[in-house]
Write a protein that holds these residues in place. Structure first.
Motif, PDB file in Angstrom:
ATOM      1  N   UNK A  43       0.835  -1.205   0.000  1.00  0.00           N
ATOM      2  CA  UNK A  43       0.000   0.000   0.000  1.00  0.00           C
ATOM      3  C   UNK A  43       0.864   1.247   0.000  1.00  0.00           C
ATOM      4  N   UNK A  44       0.222   2.368  -0.317  1.00  0.00           N
ATOM      5  CA  UNK A  44       0.935   3.644  -0.311  1.00  0.00           C
ATOM      6  C   UNK A  44       1.345   4.010   1.110  1.00  0.00           C
ATOM      7  N   UNK A  45       2.410   4.777   1.248  1.00  0.00           N
ATOM      8  CA  UNK A  45       2.826   5.195   2.596  1.00  0.00           C
ATOM      9  C   UNK A  45       1.761   6.080   3.239  1.00  0.00           C
ATOM     10  N   UNK A  46       1.790   6.120   4.562  1.00  0.00           N
ATOM     11  CA  UNK A  46       0.887   6.958   5.353  1.00  0.00           C
ATOM     12  C   UNK A  46       1.703   7.627   6.436  1.00  0.00           C
ATOM     13  N   UNK A  47       1.106   8.586   7.084  1.00  0.00           N
ATOM     14  CA  UNK A  47       1.801   9.325   8.135  1.00  0.00           C
ATOM     15  C   UNK A  47       0.981   9.239   9.417  1.00  0.00           C
ATOM     16  N   UNK A  48       1.595   8.691  10.482  1.00  0.00           N
ATOM     17  CA  UNK A  48       0.932   8.662  11.793  1.00  0.00           C
ATOM     18  C   UNK A  48       1.337   9.933  12.527  1.00  0.00           C
ATOM     19  N   UNK A  49       0.342  10.697  12.948  1.00  0.00           N
ATOM     20  CA  UNK A  49       0.584  11.972  13.626  1.00  0.00           C
ATOM     21  C   UNK A  49       0.037  11.863  15.043  1.00  0.00           C
ATOM     22  N   UNK A  50       0.843  12.298  16.010  1.00  0.00           N
ATOM     23  CA  UNK A  50       0.480  12.207  17.424  1.00  0.00           C
ATOM     24  C   UNK A  50       0.715  13.556  18.083  1.00  0.00           C
ATOM     25  N   UNK A  51      -0.224  13.949  18.919  1.00  0.00           N
ATOM     26  CA  UNK A  51      -0.036  15.133  19.751  1.00  0.00           C
ATOM     27  C   UNK A  51       0.721  14.674  20.996  1.00  0.00           C
ATOM     28  N   UNK A  52       1.971  15.103  21.179  1.00  0.00           N
ATOM     29  CA  UNK A  52       2.750  14.617  22.320  1.00  0.00           C
ATOM     30  C   UNK A  52       2.212  15.079  23.670  1.00  0.00           C
ATOM     31  N   UNK A  53       1.356  16.104  23.672  1.00  0.00           N
ATOM     32  CA  UNK A  53       0.768  16.583  24.928  1.00  0.00           C
ATOM     33  C   UNK A  53      -0.481  15.799  25.306  1.00  0.00           C
ATOM     34  N   UNK A  54      -0.995  15.027  24.366  1.00  0.00           N
ATOM     35  CA  UNK A  54      -2.169  14.181  24.606  1.00  0.00           C
ATOM     36  C   UNK A  54      -2.058  13.014  23.634  1.00  0.00           C
ATOM     37  N   UNK A  55      -1.294  12.004  24.007  1.00  0.00           N
ATOM     38  CA  UNK A  55      -0.915  10.946  23.071  1.00  0.00           C
ATOM     39  C   UNK A  55      -2.075  10.085  22.573  1.00  0.00           C
ATOM     40  N   UNK A  56      -3.239  10.222  23.177  1.00  0.00           N
ATOM     41  CA  UNK A  56      -4.392   9.506  22.640  1.00  0.00           C
ATOM     42  C   UNK A  56      -4.955  10.208  21.398  1.00  0.00           C
ATOM     43  N   UNK A  57      -4.522  11.442  21.174  1.00  0.00           N
ATOM     44  CA  UNK A  57      -4.954  12.178  19.985  1.00  0.00           C
ATOM     45  C   UNK A  57      -3.995  11.862  18.843  1.00  0.00           C
ATOM     46  N   UNK A  58      -4.424  10.966  17.972  1.00  0.00           N
ATOM     47  CA  UNK A  58      -3.612  10.538  16.842  1.00  0.00           C
ATOM     48  C   UNK A  58      -4.443  10.550  15.573  1.00  0.00           C
ATOM     49  N   UNK A  60      -4.065   9.184  11.215  1.00  0.00           N
ATOM     50  CA  UNK A  60      -3.305   8.611  10.109  1.00  0.00           C
ATOM     51  C   UNK A  60      -3.657   9.408   8.857  1.00  0.00           C
ATOM     52  N   UNK A  61      -2.652  10.043   8.277  1.00  0.00           N
ATOM     53  CA  UNK A  61      -2.841  10.875   7.093  1.00  0.00           C
ATOM     54  C   UNK A  61      -2.305  10.111   5.888  1.00  0.00           C
ATOM     55  N   UNK A  62      -3.063  10.132   4.822  1.00  0.00           N
ATOM     56  CA  UNK A  62      -2.600   9.516   3.581  1.00  0.00           C
ATOM     57  C   UNK A  62      -2.574  10.579   2.490  1.00  0.00           C
ATOM     58  N   UNK A  63      -2.076  10.197   1.356  1.00  0.00           N
ATOM     59  CA  UNK A  63      -2.009  11.095   0.208  1.00  0.00           C
ATOM     60  C   UNK A  63      -2.428  10.283  -1.018  1.00  0.00           C
ATOM     61  N   UNK A  64      -3.179  10.932  -1.890  1.00  0.00           N
ATOM     62  CA  UNK A  64      -3.690  10.238  -3.068  1.00  0.00           C
ATOM     63  C   UNK A  64      -3.748  11.209  -4.240  1.00  0.00           C
ATOM     64  N   UNK A  65      -3.638  10.651  -5.420  1.00  0.00           N
ATOM     65  CA  UNK A  65      -3.764  11.465  -6.619  1.00  0.00           C
ATOM     66  C   UNK A  65      -5.176  11.269  -7.162  1.00  0.00           C
ATOM     67  N   UNK A  66      -5.907  12.384  -7.281  1.00  0.00           N
ATOM     68  CA  UNK A  66      -7.261  12.370  -7.835  1.00  0.00           C
ATOM     69  C   UNK A  66      -7.367  13.465  -8.882  1.00  0.00           C
ATOM     70  N   UNK A  67      -7.800  13.078 -10.057  1.00  0.00           N
ATOM     71  CA  UNK A  67      -7.990  14.061 -11.137  1.00  0.00           C
ATOM     72  C   UNK A  67      -6.744  14.922 -11.336  1.00  0.00           C
ATOM     73  N   UNK A  93      -4.488  19.827  10.621  1.00  0.00           N
ATOM     74  CA  UNK A  93      -4.191  18.620  11.397  1.00  0.00           C
ATOM     75  C   UNK A  93      -3.904  18.991  12.841  1.00  0.00           C
ATOM     76  N   UNK A  94      -3.123  20.042  13.044  1.00  0.00           N
ATOM     77  CA  UNK A  94      -2.830  20.498  14.414  1.00  0.00           C
ATOM     78  C   UNK A  94      -4.127  20.874  15.137  1.00  0.00           C
ATOM     79  N   UNK A  95      -5.032  21.538  14.459  1.00  0.00           N
ATOM     80  CA  UNK A  95      -6.309  21.940  15.058  1.00  0.00           C
ATOM     81  C   UNK A  95      -7.115  20.711  15.496  1.00  0.00           C
ATOM     82  N   UNK A  96      -7.192  19.710  14.627  1.00  0.00           N
ATOM     83  CA  UNK A  96      -7.960  18.503  14.947  1.00  0.00           C
ATOM     84  C   UNK A  96      -7.340  17.741  16.120  1.00  0.00           C
TER      85      UNK A  96
END
Length: 105
Positions: A43-58, A60-67, A93-96
Protein backbone atom coordinates in the motif's frame (compact mmCIF):
# COMPACT_ATOMS: atom_id res chain seq x y z
CA UNK A 1 -11.66 -0.30 -17.07
CA UNK A 2 -8.34 1.52 -16.61
CA UNK A 3 -5.14 -0.11 -17.76
CA UNK A 4 -3.14 -1.73 -14.95
CA UNK A 5 -0.04 0.17 -13.96
CA UNK A 6 3.41 -1.28 -14.34
CA UNK A 7 5.66 -1.98 -11.36
CA UNK A 8 7.81 1.00 -12.37
CA UNK A 9 4.74 3.28 -12.42
CA UNK A 10 3.63 1.95 -9.03
CA UNK A 11 7.09 2.62 -7.60
CA UNK A 12 7.04 6.18 -8.96
CA UNK A 13 3.62 6.85 -7.39
CA UNK A 14 4.80 5.42 -4.07
CA UNK A 15 7.95 7.58 -4.16
CA UNK A 16 5.94 10.72 -4.93
CA UNK A 17 3.47 9.95 -2.14
CA UNK A 18 6.35 9.47 0.30
CA UNK A 19 7.87 12.79 -0.76
CA UNK A 20 4.61 14.65 -0.11
CA UNK A 21 4.26 12.98 3.29
CA UNK A 22 7.88 13.75 4.17
CA UNK A 23 7.20 17.45 3.56
CA UNK A 24 4.05 17.27 5.68
CA UNK A 25 5.98 15.46 8.41
CA UNK A 26 8.49 18.32 8.57
CA UNK A 27 5.71 20.92 8.71
CA UNK A 28 3.89 19.05 11.49
CA UNK A 29 7.06 18.60 13.53
CA UNK A 30 7.71 22.34 13.30
CA UNK A 31 4.28 22.79 14.93
CA UNK A 32 5.22 20.48 17.82
CA UNK A 33 3.47 17.31 16.66
CA UNK A 34 5.14 13.93 16.31
CA UNK A 35 4.86 12.33 12.88
CA UNK A 36 6.18 9.04 11.58
CA UNK A 37 6.06 7.66 8.04
CA UNK A 38 4.40 4.23 7.84
CA UNK A 39 5.27 1.98 4.95
CA UNK A 40 4.02 -1.42 3.83
CA UNK A 41 4.86 -3.28 0.64
CA UNK A 42 1.26 -3.57 -0.52
CA UNK A 43 0.00 0.00 0.00
CA UNK A 44 0.93 3.64 -0.31
CA UNK A 45 2.83 5.19 2.60
CA UNK A 46 0.89 6.96 5.35
CA UNK A 47 1.80 9.33 8.14
CA UNK A 48 0.93 8.66 11.79
CA UNK A 49 0.58 11.97 13.63
CA UNK A 50 0.48 12.21 17.42
CA UNK A 51 -0.04 15.13 19.75
CA UNK A 52 2.75 14.62 22.32
CA UNK A 53 0.77 16.58 24.93
CA UNK A 54 -2.17 14.18 24.61
CA UNK A 55 -0.91 10.95 23.07
CA UNK A 56 -4.39 9.51 22.64
CA UNK A 57 -4.95 12.18 19.99
CA UNK A 58 -3.61 10.54 16.84
CA UNK A 59 -4.44 10.54 13.16
CA UNK A 60 -3.30 8.61 10.11
CA UNK A 61 -2.84 10.88 7.09
CA UNK A 62 -2.60 9.52 3.58
CA UNK A 63 -2.01 11.10 0.21
CA UNK A 64 -3.69 10.24 -3.07
CA UNK A 65 -3.76 11.46 -6.62
CA UNK A 66 -7.26 12.37 -7.84
CA UNK A 67 -7.99 14.06 -11.14
CA UNK A 68 -4.30 14.95 -11.65
CA UNK A 69 -4.08 16.58 -8.18
CA UNK A 70 -2.37 15.19 -5.10
CA UNK A 71 -4.44 15.51 -1.90
CA UNK A 72 -3.78 14.86 1.76
CA UNK A 73 -6.59 12.75 3.26
CA UNK A 74 -7.91 12.14 6.76
CA UNK A 75 -8.19 8.54 7.93
CA UNK A 76 -11.89 8.64 6.99
CA UNK A 77 -10.86 9.36 3.36
CA UNK A 78 -11.97 13.02 3.29
CA UNK A 79 -9.61 15.56 1.73
CA UNK A 80 -7.65 17.91 3.97
CA UNK A 81 -6.09 20.05 1.22
CA UNK A 82 -4.07 19.74 -1.93
CA UNK A 83 -0.42 18.98 -1.20
CA UNK A 84 0.54 22.42 -2.56
CA UNK A 85 -1.21 23.91 0.50
CA UNK A 86 1.23 22.34 2.94
CA UNK A 87 0.97 24.97 5.69
CA UNK A 88 -2.84 24.84 5.58
CA UNK A 89 -2.79 21.04 5.84
CA UNK A 90 -0.45 21.15 8.83
CA UNK A 91 -2.57 23.76 10.61
CA UNK A 92 -5.78 21.78 10.05
CA UNK A 93 -4.19 18.62 11.40
CA UNK A 94 -2.83 20.50 14.41
CA UNK A 95 -6.31 21.94 15.06
CA UNK A 96 -7.96 18.50 14.95
CA UNK A 97 -5.35 17.01 17.28
CA UNK A 98 -5.34 19.96 19.70
CA UNK A 99 -5.79 19.08 23.34
CA UNK A 100 -8.29 21.37 24.98
CA UNK A 101 -8.84 21.84 28.66
CA UNK A 102 -12.30 21.47 30.13
CA UNK A 103 -14.16 24.76 30.25
CA UNK A 104 -14.79 26.32 33.62
CA UNK A 105 -18.28 25.98 34.99
Amino acid sequence: MPDPITPAEAAAVTAEAATHLDHLQEALQSLGLHARLLTQDDRLPRLRVINPKATTLTEIISVVQRHDRWLFLWSWNEPITEVAQLATAAERIRYVLAATSPSAA
